[in-house]
Motif scaffolding. Structure first.
Motif, PDB file in Angstrom:
ATOM      1  N   GLU A 160      47.570  44.466  52.914  1.00  0.00           N
ATOM      2  CA  GLU A 160      46.680  43.331  53.208  1.00  0.00           C
ATOM      3  C   GLU A 160      45.246  43.677  52.809  1.00  0.00           C
ATOM      4  OE1 GLU A 160      47.291  40.324  54.557  1.00  0.00           O
ATOM      5  OE2 GLU A 160      49.345  40.514  55.263  1.00  0.00           O
ATOM      6  N   PRO A 161      45.005  43.986  51.553  1.00  0.00           N
ATOM      7  CA  PRO A 161      43.743  44.630  51.159  1.00  0.00           C
ATOM      8  C   PRO A 161      42.537  43.710  51.169  1.00  0.00           C
ATOM      9  CG  PRO A 161      45.030  44.105  49.236  1.00  0.00           C
ATOM     10  CD  PRO A 161      45.890  43.760  50.420  1.00  0.00           C
ATOM     11  N   THR A 162      42.758  42.397  51.287  1.00  0.00           N
ATOM     12  CA  THR A 162      41.617  41.481  51.263  1.00  0.00           C
ATOM     13  C   THR A 162      41.611  40.594  52.511  1.00  0.00           C
ATOM     14  OG1 THR A 162      42.900  39.919  49.949  1.00  0.00           O
ATOM     15  CG2 THR A 162      41.470  41.420  48.740  1.00  0.00           C
ATOM     16  N   SER A 163      42.097  41.169  53.622  1.00  0.00           N
ATOM     17  CA  SER A 163      42.217  40.375  54.846  1.00  0.00           C
ATOM     18  C   SER A 163      40.865  39.877  55.351  1.00  0.00           C
ATOM     19  CB  SER A 163      42.898  41.212  55.928  1.00  0.00           C
ATOM     20  OG  SER A 163      42.191  42.422  56.088  1.00  0.00           O
ATOM     21  N   ALA A 164      39.775  40.565  54.966  1.00  0.00           N
ATOM     22  CA  ALA A 164      38.452  40.155  55.455  1.00  0.00           C
ATOM     23  C   ALA A 164      37.758  39.175  54.513  1.00  0.00           C
ATOM     24  CB  ALA A 164      37.576  41.390  55.669  1.00  0.00           C
ATOM     25  N   LEU A 165      38.430  38.792  53.436  1.00  0.00           N
ATOM     26  CA  LEU A 165      37.794  37.888  52.462  1.00  0.00           C
ATOM     27  C   LEU A 165      38.305  36.462  52.637  1.00  0.00           C
ATOM     28  CD1 LEU A 165      38.088  40.048  49.204  1.00  0.00           C
ATOM     29  CD2 LEU A 165      36.202  39.933  50.815  1.00  0.00           C
ATOM     30  N   ASP A 166      37.462  35.503  52.248  1.00  0.00           N
ATOM     31  CA  ASP A 166      37.929  34.119  52.260  1.00  0.00           C
ATOM     32  C   ASP A 166      38.994  33.948  51.179  1.00  0.00           C
ATOM     33  OD1 ASP A 166      36.691  32.844  49.688  1.00  0.00           O
ATOM     34  OD2 ASP A 166      35.100  34.042  50.590  1.00  0.00           O
ATOM     35  N   ASP A 167      39.769  32.879  51.296  1.00  0.00           N
ATOM     36  CA  ASP A 167      40.943  32.702  50.425  1.00  0.00           C
ATOM     37  C   ASP A 167      40.591  32.729  48.939  1.00  0.00           C
ATOM     38  OD1 ASP A 167      42.417  32.534  52.657  1.00  0.00           O
ATOM     39  OD2 ASP A 167      42.776  30.370  52.563  1.00  0.00           O
ATOM     40  N   GLU A 168      39.513  32.049  48.595  1.00  0.00           N
ATOM     41  CA  GLU A 168      39.182  31.935  47.177  1.00  0.00           C
ATOM     42  C   GLU A 168      38.736  33.287  46.598  1.00  0.00           C
ATOM     43  OE1 GLU A 168      36.439  28.753  46.375  1.00  0.00           O
ATOM     44  OE2 GLU A 168      36.161  29.481  44.314  1.00  0.00           O
ATOM     45  N   THR A 169      37.884  34.001  47.352  1.00  0.00           N
ATOM     46  CA  THR A 169      37.439  35.324  46.894  1.00  0.00           C
ATOM     47  C   THR A 169      38.630  36.272  46.829  1.00  0.00           C
ATOM     48  OG1 THR A 169      35.362  34.907  48.037  1.00  0.00           O
ATOM     49  CG2 THR A 169      35.740  37.158  47.280  1.00  0.00           C
ATOM     50  N   SER A 170      39.467  36.226  47.856  1.00  0.00           N
ATOM     51  CA  SER A 170      40.646  37.082  47.910  1.00  0.00           C
ATOM     52  C   SER A 170      41.525  36.872  46.675  1.00  0.00           C
ATOM     53  CB  SER A 170      41.433  36.760  49.184  1.00  0.00           C
ATOM     54  OG  SER A 170      42.673  37.403  49.154  1.00  0.00           O
ATOM     55  N   ARG A 171      41.734  35.626  46.335  1.00  0.00           N
ATOM     56  CA  ARG A 171      42.575  35.297  45.203  1.00  0.00           C
ATOM     57  C   ARG A 171      42.002  35.881  43.906  1.00  0.00           C
ATOM     58  NH1 ARG A 171      45.670  30.095  43.755  1.00  0.00           N
ATOM     59  NH2 ARG A 171      45.711  30.251  41.516  1.00  0.00           N
ATOM     60  N   GLY A 172      40.682  35.698  43.722  1.00  0.00           N
ATOM     61  CA  GLY A 172      40.033  36.218  42.510  1.00  0.00           C
ATOM     62  C   GLY A 172      40.138  37.733  42.422  1.00  0.00           C
ATOM     63  N   VAL A 173      39.912  38.402  43.560  1.00  0.00           N
ATOM     64  CA  VAL A 173      39.911  39.872  43.578  1.00  0.00           C
ATOM     65  C   VAL A 173      41.318  40.413  43.315  1.00  0.00           C
ATOM     66  CG1 VAL A 173      39.620  41.879  45.094  1.00  0.00           C
ATOM     67  CG2 VAL A 173      37.890  40.080  45.065  1.00  0.00           C
ATOM     68  N   ILE A 174      42.292  39.880  44.021  1.00  0.00           N
ATOM     69  CA  ILE A 174      43.655  40.403  43.885  1.00  0.00           C
ATOM     70  C   ILE A 174      44.233  40.094  42.495  1.00  0.00           C
ATOM     71  CG2 ILE A 174      46.034  40.120  44.723  1.00  0.00           C
ATOM     72  CD1 ILE A 174      44.350  41.961  46.382  1.00  0.00           C
ATOM     73  N   ASP A 175      43.943  38.906  42.002  1.00  0.00           N
ATOM     74  CA  ASP A 175      44.450  38.571  40.664  1.00  0.00           C
ATOM     75  C   ASP A 175      43.842  39.502  39.615  1.00  0.00           C
ATOM     76  OD1 ASP A 175      45.662  36.561  42.106  1.00  0.00           O
ATOM     77  OD2 ASP A 175      45.193  34.971  40.675  1.00  0.00           O
ATOM     78  N   ALA A 176      42.534  39.779  39.742  1.00  0.00           N
ATOM     79  CA  ALA A 176      41.873  40.678  38.781  1.00  0.00           C
ATOM     80  C   ALA A 176      42.420  42.097  38.920  1.00  0.00           C
ATOM     81  CB  ALA A 176      40.365  40.659  39.019  1.00  0.00           C
ATOM     82  N   PHE A 177      42.627  42.520  40.168  1.00  0.00           N
ATOM     83  CA  PHE A 177      43.163  43.863  40.420  1.00  0.00           C
ATOM     84  C   PHE A 177      44.557  43.997  39.791  1.00  0.00           C
ATOM     85  CE2 PHE A 177      45.170  47.296  42.688  1.00  0.00           C
ATOM     86  CZ  PHE A 177      44.146  48.180  42.999  1.00  0.00           C
ATOM     87  N   ALA A 178      45.408  43.018  40.054  1.00  0.00           N
ATOM     88  CA  ALA A 178      46.788  43.071  39.537  1.00  0.00           C
ATOM     89  C   ALA A 178      46.789  43.036  38.005  1.00  0.00           C
ATOM     90  CB  ALA A 178      47.602  41.910  40.098  1.00  0.00           C
ATOM     91  N   ALA A 179      45.912  42.245  37.421  1.00  0.00           N
ATOM     92  CA  ALA A 179      45.865  42.163  35.956  1.00  0.00           C
ATOM     93  C   ALA A 179      45.469  43.512  35.362  1.00  0.00           C
ATOM     94  CB  ALA A 179      44.876  41.081  35.525  1.00  0.00           C
ATOM     95  N   HIS A 180      44.493  44.167  36.003  1.00  0.00           N
ATOM     96  CA  HIS A 180      44.050  45.483  35.525  1.00  0.00           C
ATOM     97  C   HIS A 180      45.187  46.500  35.633  1.00  0.00           C
ATOM     98  CE1 HIS A 180      41.215  48.804  34.842  1.00  0.00           C
ATOM     99  NE2 HIS A 180      41.946  49.445  35.736  1.00  0.00           N
ATOM    100  N   VAL A 181      45.860  46.487  36.766  1.00  0.00           N
ATOM    101  CA  VAL A 181      46.956  47.431  37.003  1.00  0.00           C
ATOM    102  C   VAL A 181      48.051  47.252  35.947  1.00  0.00           C
ATOM    103  CG1 VAL A 181      48.845  47.914  38.610  1.00  0.00           C
ATOM    104  CG2 VAL A 181      46.517  47.709  39.469  1.00  0.00           C
ATOM    105  N   LYS A 182      48.397  46.004  35.687  1.00  0.00           N
ATOM    106  CA  LYS A 182      49.485  45.759  34.729  1.00  0.00           C
ATOM    107  C   LYS A 182      49.058  46.096  33.302  1.00  0.00           C
ATOM    108  CE  LYS A 182      52.657  42.685  35.479  1.00  0.00           C
ATOM    109  NZ  LYS A 182      53.421  41.472  35.838  1.00  0.00           N
ATOM    110  N   ALA A 183      47.807  45.798  32.978  1.00  0.00           N
ATOM    111  CA  ALA A 183      47.312  46.104  31.629  1.00  0.00           C
ATOM    112  C   ALA A 183      47.338  47.606  31.379  1.00  0.00           C
ATOM    113  CB  ALA A 183      45.901  45.561  31.459  1.00  0.00           C
ATOM    114  N   ASN A 184      47.241  48.391  32.463  1.00  0.00           N
ATOM    115  CA  ASN A 184      47.242  49.848  32.323  1.00  0.00           C
ATOM    116  C   ASN A 184      48.612  50.468  32.597  1.00  0.00           C
ATOM    117  OD1 ASN A 184      44.325  50.923  31.825  1.00  0.00           O
ATOM    118  ND2 ASN A 184      44.127  49.181  33.207  1.00  0.00           N
TER     119      ASN A 184
END
Ligand SMILES: Nc1ncnc2c1ncn2[C@@H]1O[C@H](COP(=O)(O)OP(=O)(O)OP(=O)(O)O)[C@@H](O)[C@H]1O
Length: 223
Positions: A160-184
């Motif tokens: 639950e790494p973005t439990s303290a973030l609002d939904d929209e920020t959480s979505r942006g952060v996790i999507d960017a994180f996952a994209a980076h992880v997969k690209a690498n």
């Protein structure tokens, strides 16, 4: 780097107290696995088994085909890295906290340009010289994500790494994180209550209930 769809982590006949009973489970490389299920179903406990923060009472957990007991625990946790919901911050600046893993390992820290790049990937624009203890809970969570990215583990375990973030920020952060992880070509396991996130990002979706695996689904995101 592991090939995509290689078995990174496997559990065989694992029991932990009366909390988990997992006959068979695999985590595949180069993929995002979302762990879902009701509160108390054992998601966080399962995540802790993956890098031996806890050890099973029975059964075997492997990483890249070898029993976790065969790894040096520090090395294992560097390669299979946990980012907890409430990350630990150390006295010092944002920079100090971003590179703390290198400080502990006694290795050369990445340059400021790399630190800033990883902070911006998780939507954090903080000055590197700012003290970390003034950051908000959500900013600390993002700093912990950037810290993990800088360490380049094989597997990220996010609880639950973005439990303290609002939904929209959480979505942006996790999507960017996952994209980076997969690209690498790295592997991500994420515990989430957010079914939309699991649907959107999960190449694999594992649902727990009462400490058992209920379903394993291959997501539309896969491939
Ligand atoms: N070390 C432990 N010893 C005893 N009981 C524990 C231990 N760790 C967790 N538990 C219990 O095991 C159950 C599963 O907890 P866990 O935190 O894994 O669930 P979860 O699915 O992650 O829940 P949540 O979604 O609420 O975070 C809970 O009943 C919890 O109280």
């Amino acid at each position: 780097m592991a090939e995509t769809n290689e078995i990174m982590i496997s559990l065989n006949d694992v029991r932990f107290k009366d909390i988990l009973a997992i006959d068979e489970l695999t985590i595949k490389s180069g993929a995002v696995t979302a762990l879902t299920g009701p509160s108390g179903s054992g998601k966080s406990t399962l995540l802790k088994l993956f890098n031996q923060m806890i050890t099973p009472d029975q059964g075997e957990v492997t990483f890249l085909g070898a029993d976790l007991n065969e790894y040096d625990p520090v090395e294992l946790r560097r390669r299979v890295m946990m980012v907890p919901q409430t990350p630990v911050m150390f006295n010092g600046t944002v920079r100090d906290n971003a590179v703390i893993g290198f400080t502990f390992a006694g290795t050369e820290p990445p340059p400021d340009t790399a630190v800033k790049e990883m902070l911006s990937r998780v939507h954090l624009q903080q000055a590197l010289d700012e003290p970390a203890d003034v950051l908000s809970g959500g900013e600390k969570q993002r700093l912990a994500l950037a810290r993990a990215l800088l360490m380049k583990p094989d597997v990220y375990l996010l609880d639950e790494p973005t439990s303290a973030l609002d939904d929209e920020t959480s979505r942006g952060v996790i999507d960017a994180f996952a994209a980076h992880v997969k690209a690498n070509g790295q592997t991500l396991v994420i515990v989430t209550h957010d079914n939309a996130l699991a649907e959107r990002l999960g190449d694999w979706r594992i649902k727990l209930a009462g400490g058992r695996v209920m379903t394993i689904e291959e997501g539309p995101a896969h491939g």
